[in-house]
Design a protein around this motif. Structure first.
Motif, PDB file in Angstrom:
ATOM      1  N   GLN A  70       0.893  -1.149   0.000  1.00  8.99           N
ATOM      2  CA  GLN A  70       0.000   0.000   0.000  1.00  8.99           C
ATOM      3  C   GLN A  70       0.938   1.207   0.000  1.00  8.99           C
ATOM      4  O   GLN A  70       1.837   1.307   0.853  1.00  8.99           O
ATOM      5  N   GLY A  83      -2.235   4.477  -3.324  1.00  9.39           N
ATOM      6  CA  GLY A  83      -2.867   3.343  -3.977  1.00  9.39           C
ATOM      7  C   GLY A  83      -2.118   2.053  -3.711  1.00  9.39           C
ATOM      8  O   GLY A  83      -1.012   2.063  -3.183  1.00  9.39           O
ATOM      9  N   PRO A  84      -2.729   0.942  -4.111  1.00  5.85           N
ATOM     10  CA  PRO A  84      -2.074  -0.353  -3.935  1.00  5.85           C
ATOM     11  C   PRO A  84      -1.225  -0.715  -5.155  1.00  5.85           C
ATOM     12  O   PRO A  84      -1.452  -0.206  -6.253  1.00  5.85           O
ATOM     13  N   HIS A 101      -3.048  -5.707  -9.184  1.00  2.71           N
ATOM     14  CA  HIS A 101      -3.978  -4.806  -8.509  1.00  2.71           C
ATOM     15  C   HIS A 101      -3.259  -3.471  -8.348  1.00  2.71           C
ATOM     16  O   HIS A 101      -2.105  -3.431  -7.933  1.00  2.71           O
ATOM     17  N   TYR A 102      -3.929  -2.375  -8.735  1.00  3.09           N
ATOM     18  CA  TYR A 102      -3.303  -1.061  -8.665  1.00  3.09           C
ATOM     19  C   TYR A 102      -4.369  -0.006  -8.417  1.00  3.09           C
ATOM     20  O   TYR A 102      -5.557  -0.316  -8.250  1.00  3.09           O
ATOM     21  N   GLY A 103      -3.940   1.255  -8.385  1.00  2.00           N
ATOM     22  CA  GLY A 103      -4.828   2.368  -8.067  1.00  2.00           C
ATOM     23  C   GLY A 103      -6.087   2.404  -8.900  1.00  2.00           C
ATOM     24  O   GLY A 103      -6.130   1.942 -10.033  1.00  2.00           O
ATOM     25  N   PRO A 105      -9.540   1.757  -7.091  1.00  2.00           N
ATOM     26  CA  PRO A 105      -8.722   0.549  -7.181  1.00  2.00           C
ATOM     27  C   PRO A 105      -9.143  -0.299  -8.385  1.00  2.00           C
ATOM     28  O   PRO A 105     -10.323  -0.425  -8.695  1.00  2.00           O
ATOM     29  N   THR A 106      -8.138  -0.855  -9.046  1.00  2.32           N
ATOM     30  CA  THR A 106      -8.352  -1.661 -10.246  1.00  2.32           C
ATOM     31  C   THR A 106      -7.699  -3.023 -10.088  1.00  2.32           C
ATOM     32  O   THR A 106      -6.603  -3.131  -9.545  1.00  2.32           O
ATOM     33  N   TRP A 107      -8.390  -4.044 -10.578  1.00  2.00           N
ATOM     34  CA  TRP A 107      -7.858  -5.407 -10.655  1.00  2.00           C
ATOM     35  C   TRP A 107      -7.828  -5.754 -12.138  1.00  2.00           C
ATOM     36  O   TRP A 107      -8.823  -5.562 -12.837  1.00  2.00           O
TER      37      TRP A 107
END
Length: 188
Positions: A70, A83-84, A101-103, A105-107
């Motif tokens: 994170q 963001g992650p 997985h990123y900001g 949030p998006t997978w």
């Protein structure tokens, strides 16, 4: 880069790798999530936090394990969440990378399908870890995330913002975390 800066960077990377390994091992020790009789047997046990349950008629379509960081940025007075950044794995042992997985949030799956979430509910299961979440889903394109309606983040370890203040404005902190993500679809 001078020798002492390079040494500090190398120690930091080694510490990050060790923390990530420990986090993955801790996730593997977490008891497998169960479900109440008559419900989706792949859904996590949310008896302690019913606000994270998805509405009836939605079933688990996809389940991943995440390991990453994170990211936080010091704004001069506090750590702001950026963001992650995480890899998504097929199993708790960190085998089979299935996406990122990123900001947002998006997978995003290895096949290119994406889903973006927006937080609906939060639950603090562990004061030393980022909260568990229920998110509304907005799929983007075909693939495994097509028609996903809800996402849950559970069984979190780590990831909280640093407690010590930053030393310079815009300093970045990358805090290791692990979690499980459950992706739901509405049943016809």
């Amino acid at each position: 880069m001078n020798r002492s800066t390079a040494a500090r960077a190398l120690r930091s990377r080694a510490a990050h790798a060790m923390l990530l390994t420990i986090a993955l091992l801790l996730l593997a020790l977490i008891a497998p999530a169960g479900a109440a009789p008559g419900n989706d047997n792949r859904a996590p046990n949310l008896e302690a936090c019913p606000e994270l349950k998805v509405p009836a008629g939605h079933k688990v379509a996809f389940h991943t394990y995440a390991a990453g960081v994170q990211v936080y940025r010091w704004n001069g007075t506090s750590w702001a969440f950026v963001g992650p950044e995480a890899l998504l794995f097929a199993d708790a042992d960190g085998q089979g990378v299935v996406g990122i997985h990123y900001g947002g949030p998006t997978w995003e799956s290895n096949g290119g399908g994406k889903v973006v979430g927006s937080v609906l509910e939060r639950y603090t299961a562990d004061a030393d870890a980022i909260p568990w979440l229920k998110l509304a889903a907005a799929p983007d394109g075909p693939g495994i995330f097509h028609r996903i309606t809800f996402i849950q983040r559970v069984n979190t370890v780590g990831g909280k913002a640093p407690t010590a203040p930053g030393t310079a404005k815009n300093e970045e902190a990358r805090v290791p975390y692990i979690a499980e993500y459950f992706f739901y679809r509405a049943q016809k």
